[in-house]
Structure formats: C-alpha cells, structure tokens
Scaffold this motif. Structure first.
Motif, short mmCIF file in Angstrom:
data_model
loop_
_atom_site.label_atom_id
_atom_site.label_comp_id
_atom_site.label_asym_id
_atom_site.label_seq_id
_atom_site.Cartn_x
_atom_site.Cartn_y
_atom_site.Cartn_z
N UNK A 128 -43.14 42.13 34.07
CA UNK A 128 -43.27 41.60 32.71
C UNK A 128 -44.75 41.41 32.42
N UNK A 129 -45.18 42.01 31.33
CA UNK A 129 -46.57 41.91 30.90
C UNK A 129 -46.71 40.65 30.05
N UNK A 130 -47.21 39.60 30.69
CA UNK A 130 -47.27 38.30 30.01
C UNK A 130 -48.15 38.37 28.77
N UNK A 131 -49.26 39.09 28.89
CA UNK A 131 -50.22 39.14 27.78
C UNK A 131 -49.62 39.76 26.53
N UNK A 132 -48.72 40.73 26.72
CA UNK A 132 -48.16 41.41 25.55
C UNK A 132 -46.70 41.08 25.30
#
Ligand code: C2E
Ligand code: MG
Ligand code: MG
Length: 673
Positions: free
Chosen positions: A34-38
């Motif tokens: 999971x790409x936290x930033x996006x």
C-alpha cells in the motif's frame, strides 16, 4: 527485520525483483503493498486481488482509497509510516470493505521501500475472516457506542477517535489541551495522570455543540498500534446531571421563595468574610431584620399575599445594599445582611436607615396597599463579636430591642442588652422548671356589683412562687411564657385550678363566677374548647360559672375560625369578656359580630378621670350594644361614684379588695353575708 526492496522500474535490480515477485505471487496468502503517500494499492499478488475483489492489478491500482478514508485512519497511516522508518512491524485486526463486503483480517504490516525511496506498507494477511465474534463485536461496539473514545499521542495530538468522539469533536483539529475549557483542570489531569497513570473526573470541554460537561476518564499507557505512550480518553456527557446537581445546590443554598441565599449560605459567607476581616482589619456589619406584625398580614390576607410581600421586601432590601454586600433570608419574616468592608461602624446605620425607607413605601399586592415596617438589630465586627455565632446572636438581641421600642427602627447592639438577654434566658429556663414543679398559685380579685355592693364573681390571677425571688406578678413572666409557648401549660393549669376552686366555694355555700384570662397567643391554636369541656366535667363546675377574658388582639386572627370558636364556647354556656377594652385594636365591628357579654374597661381610663371622654364613650358604647360593663382598677370612692352615676354595672379594684388567696376570699364572702 531488514527492508525488502522492490524497484519495479529499476532495471539494475530486475533480477531481484523477478525473484521476489515470483515468490510472493506464488504464495496462497494475500500480500499487497500500500502506497501510503498516494493512498493507493501499489502492488498485489493474485490471492490479494481475489480478496480485494479486483479483476486485475491495474484495476486495483486505479482505486482511490483516499476517497472514503477518515482523517483518523489517514493520521494513523502516517503514524505507521513514521514507525516503519524504525523498522517496526505490527500485527493488527483490520477490516476491509472491498466493494462493500466486510472482510475481517489479521494482518502483518511492515515497511517496504518503493520508488523514490519512499516507505510503503507491506501487508500480509495472516488470517481471513477468522476473527472470533467477540473481537468483532468488540470493535463494532466501539464504533456504535455513545461513549466517546479517543486516543491522543504523547504530544496530546489526536490519533484516534471513535465515531461518537468524532461527532462530538467536529471537524476542528483537536489536541487534548484545547479540548479542556479550563486550563487549570487540564494541568491537574496531567499531573494526576503522571502520578497515578490514570485520571477520572468531571470537566467542561469544547465540543462541536459548544461547552459541555463531561465525565472524563484518561488512561495513560502504550498505544496498541504505535507502542508509544498515549492517552486513551473516554468521555460521557453529564451535562444533564450537572444541571440537576447545580439546581440541587441552588436549592440547598437558596431560599426558594425569594431566591436569596439561605441560612446555611449566609453562615458560610459570613465565616469567609470574618477570615478576610481578621487578616485585613476590616469592619463588618451584620443587620438582623424582622418585619413588624407580619403575622397579622399572613393571618388576615392569607399566605400567598404574605409570600408576595416577602418577595417584594427581599427585592427592596437587595436594592438598599451594595452589590458586594449580601442579603439572606433566614426563614419566616427574618432577613440578615452582611455589610462588607465598612469605613466605620456608623456606616451600618446608613444602610439600615436606607432599608427602613425602602420598606416604608406601600407594597401593592392583590389590590391591596400593604404597609409594613422592619425592626433591625445591628452588630459590628470586631467590637460586638468575633465569631459568626456571637455576631448573629448580638444582632438578634438588638433586633428584639428595636421591636420592644415599637419597631420601624434600627438599634445597635450594646453589651447591656446581653445582660438583659441573659436574664431573659435564665427566666425562660426557670419558668420551664416552674411548670414541672408546679410553682404557680392563684389569687382571686372580687368583682363587685355596683348597685348591690355584692361580690358576684372573682377574677383568677396567676402568681409564681419563685424559690429565690418570692411571689412574682404575671407581668414579670407572662410575656416570656407567651413567646415560648409555655403559656398554654400555665393557662391550662389555671383553668383546672380555677374551676376546682369554684366548686369548693360552691360547696361552702357561695356559688360565685370565676373569670380566667386566656392568652390571645394560644387562642384558637390548641383545642381550647375540648380542654374547657373536660375541665368542667372533671370538676363538676357549671359552664355558667366560668367566664373567659380575652383581649381585642384575638380579633386580629382570621375572622371565620375565631367566630366559630367563640360561638362554640358560647353554646357551652360560658360568658365572654373583652379584657383591657379600649387599649387594643380599634375596629369595633367585631363587637357586633361576636357573642360578647362583658366589656372590662381598662384601668388606664379609670385612672384618668380628669379626661373622661373615652371613658364616657366606652360606657355609652356598652349601653348601645347591651353588654355588661366592668370597670377595672377602681382605687377610690370618687372613681366608684363617678362610675355608678354613669351606669357602670360592676367593678374590680383595690378600693374593694386586692387579689386574695382562696381562703381569704372565702373569709370575705362569709363576712359580707
Ligand atoms: P388583667 O387581666 O387586666 O388583670 C388585672 C390586673 O390589674 C391584675 O394584675 C390586678 O392585680 C391588677 N389590679 C387589680 N386592681 C387594681 C387596682 O385597683 N389598681 C391597680 N393598679 N392594679 C389593679 P396582675 O395580677 O399583675 O395581672 C396582670 C396581667 O397578667 C392581667 O391583667 C392578665 O392580663 C395577666 N394574667 C394574670 N393571670 C393570668 C393567667 O392566668 N393567664 C394569662 N394568660 N394571663 C394572666
Ligand atoms: Mg383579666
Ligand atoms: Mg384587664
């Protein structure tokens, strides 16, 4: 644990990527990044695609997870990201809703570096939908409960809030500190928490609905997610209870009728005031105020009018004092004012005078213009007392002095009054034991028929055989007996003694009438009618041989009940006399309306024969009303002749005889025969 490294676009590590990806892809357990930033899924294995209900990795990567992500989840993810930098992994329950279907997972989360050296979240499912129902329901309960649960990190920043807490807090960014309205109570909470690890208390807090009272429980301990210390706060709204409590407090400390502070409140405030006064050498004044003849307003116009009057008087008192002073109602028609920081003792007189002026104006109540006046006693700290009790007692004593002077004035306490008050107290307690030890005796004064010069009756007059002071006249103790209520026991004894005496004279051959005095205070208050009935039947005295002397003040009471009682007494065959006629109440209408047989002309008129106008008026009034006239206090032949000429029927007085003991009366009767 070391960071795994996936660089999908980085050719130099393509082999590594292929190797790792194929391992992960072949796993039966769902794994994704999971790409936290996006807020997007960055990568997922086929098993994870199944879990997410996605047809392809591309489709899943298109989904914008931010759209339905709550601020607290976002916050928490940022917290994870931070923690991953320190190589932490977590195992936690997690619920996903792919296309709305709940999937309850136990996941392991760890950090993983992706392009741009950013830290993403590697999620590995340990178990799917295996969570026991209790945990699930526990989570559910947390979501649905009305208890507001929130978690603040060590800096007091919010990291979690359940829905109840979220709706209470609203959209504003919250910190624990700004949540508290009163910073003092926030600091106190922090102090207790750092000492005991927990806190339980009531605090006013800011919410989306404004300031509200909450019960606040705070537990300090590691956050299950970050492992760092955090404040777990749960709150319930207690505003309603607080309001009820404040209402109850108000009731406990205020007089419900006038809304002024009550006695308990006054005592507290005076206590505090005296503490300050001791420290700063202040002068404090205490006014003790009692309304004159308030009872007659209550009796004649009814209690609700009396209540209205008390309310208006309370407002007038309040308006006469400074805002920093205090007015309280002790109960009944008694009020007390605390006058703070007086420049000198005399300043209390100015306020007392102001109160008297304000109360002097007529009060308009229920179509009546009511006039009332106060009696005010003043005591001053420090000269008249140092304690609450002393100051209250002394102001009270001074108030009685003002009453004794006729009311409508103020009187400063002085120490002589204390001696008088002490003497009065001693008299009161002596009187109490006198009743027990039966120290009373009766003397009888003949009542003589003027035309025939025959004794037709006697008036029974009580005396107190005091063990130290000798024989005391009723003027020395009747007033105290009336004020303390002891008069009813005395008068009851007099009644029984007098009718027994009548019977014993009758047995000696002289069936004369006996008159007794009935105190206006107790007239109609206790079962007079029954007591007379039983005294008559116990003794065998005929009702026609008993006369009751009442004073005009009896007619101040509520007319209907007095009339009823008088009629009942008449029905029994008793005779009724008005004693001390001419000195009291001036409404003569009652003479027509009530069954009165005799008027006893007060001795003051007989003694002032040089100005006979009133005496003549009373005699002609008696003739008009067809009642018997009995003159009191006849001391000379001249007085007797004058009365005889005017047609007065009977007389009493030293000219014929002083009041005598029973056997002396018998001797006199037999001499006259
Ligand atoms: P009162 O009923 O008006 O009684 C008459 C008072 O005048 C009596 O005073 C009597 O001794 C006095 N007196 C009689 N003749 C003369 C006179 O020629 N010259 C003068 N200067 N005085 C005369 P006493 O006995 O001291 O009683 C005073 C008052 O005490 C009574 O006034 C009555 O109001 C009250 N009292 C007396 N006995 C009782 C009682 O048993 N119960 C109640 N409730 N009151 C009582
Ligand atoms: Mg009398
Ligand atoms: Mg009299």
């Amino acid at each position: 644990m070391r960071h795994q490294r996936i660089r999908m676009t980085d050719n130099s590590s393509i082999n590594h990527h292929h190797y790792l990806a194929s391992v992960l892809e072949s796993l039966a357990i769902p794994v994704w990044i999971f790409d936290i930033d996006h807020s997007r899924v960055y990568w997922a294995n086929p098993s994870a695609l199944g879990l997410w209900n996605a047809n392809s990795l591309d489709e899943l990567r298109q989904r914008d997870m931010a759209s339905d992500m709550s601020p607290s989840v976002r916050q928490r993810l940022r917290q994870y990201q931070e923690d991953f930098r320190h190589a932490k992994t977590f195992v936690e329950p997690w619920t996903l809703y792919p296309k709305g279907q709940p999937r309850n997972l136990d996941c392991q989360f760890s950090g993983i570096k992706i392009e741009g050296d950013r830290i993403a979240m590697l999620c590995q499912v340990l178990e799917i939908d295996k969570r026991n129902p209790e945990t699930l329901r526990g989570l559910q309960a947390l979501l649905l409960t009305s208890v507001m649960v929130s978690l603040y990190n060590e800096n007091g920043e919010i990291v979690y809030a359940n829905p109840a807490a979220r709706s209470m807090l609203g959209d504003d960014e919250h910190s624990l500190q700004v949540h508290f309205v009163d910073q003092q109570s926030y600091l106190q909470m922090r102090e207790i928490v750092s000492e005991l690890g927990e806190y339980r208390g009531e605090a006013e807090v800011y919410t989306s609905a404004g300031k509200v009272w909450h019960e606040v429980n705070v537990q300090y301990g590691p956050d299950a997610v970050t492992g760092k210390n955090a404040y777990l706060v749960n709150e319930t709204n207690i505003s309603e209870r607080r309001i009820a409590q404040e209402h109850a407090n108000r009731l406990a400390y205020h007089d419900p009728l006038t809304d002024l502070p009550n006695r308990a409140n006054l005592t507290d405030k005076l206590e505090q005031e005296l503490k300050l006064a001791r420290r700063y050498n202040h002068i404090v004044g205490l006014l003790f105020l009692d309304l004159d003849r308030f009872k007659s307003i209550n009796d004649t116009l009814g209690h609700s009018t009396g209540d209205q009057l008390l309310i208006q008087v309370a407002r007038e008192i309040e308006s006469a004092i400074y805002e920093t002073d205090l007015a309280a109602r002790l109960g009944g028609d008694e009020f007390v004012c605390i006058l703070r920081e007086l420049p000198n003792a005399d300043a209390a007189a100015i306020t007392a005078g102001k109160i008297i002026d304000k109360i002097a104006k007529p009060f308009r109540i229920a179509q009546h213009n009511l006039y009332i006046s106060p009696s005010i006693g003043i005591s001053v700290y420090p000269q008249n007392g140092k304690t609450v009790t002393e100051l209250m007692q002394h102001a009270d004593i001074a108030m009685y002095q003002a009453k004794a002077r006729g009311g409508n004035e103020f009187v400063f306490f002085d120490s002589k009054m204390n001696t008088q008050a002490k003497a009065r107290l001693a008299l009161e307690s002596d009187l109490r034991s006198a009743i027990q030890r039966k120290e009373f005796i009766l003397h009888y004064q003949p009542q003589v028929d003027i035309a025939s010069n025959q004794i037709v009756g006697v008036e029974a007059l009580v005396r107190w055989q005091h063990p130290q002071r000798g024989l005391l006249s009723p003027v020395e103790f009747i007033e105290v007996a009336e004020e303390t209520g002891m008069i009813s026991e005395i008068d009851n004894w007099v009644l029984r003694e007098a009718v027994e005496q009548q019977v014993s004279w009758r047995q000696a051959g002289y069936s004369i009438k006996v008159a007794i005095n009935v105190s206006a205070r107790q007239f109609g208050t206790d079962n007079l009618h029954e007591r007379i009935q039983s005294a008559l039947s116990d003794s065998g005295c005929g009702a026609d041989k008993l006369e009751l002397e009442i004073t005009e003040s009896v007619f101040m009471g509520s007319e209907q009940s007095v009339l009823q009682l008088l009629e009942d007494l008449c029905e029994m065959g008793l005779t009724l006399s008005i004693d001390d006629f001419g000195t009291g109440y001036s409404n003569l209408a009652y003479l027509q309306n009530f069954p009165i047989s005799n008027l006893k002309i007060d001795q003051s008129f007989v003694h002032n024969m040089e100005t006979p106008a009133i005496l003549e008026l009373i005699i002609s009034l008696g003739k008009l009303l067809n009642v018997k006239l009995i003159a009191e206090g006849v001391e000379s032949k001249k007085q007797l002749d004058w009365l005889s000429k005017r047609g007065c029927d009977e007389y009493q007085g030293y000219f014929y005889s002083k009041p005598l003991a029973a056997d002396a009366v018998l001797a006199l009767l037999s001499d006259c025969r």
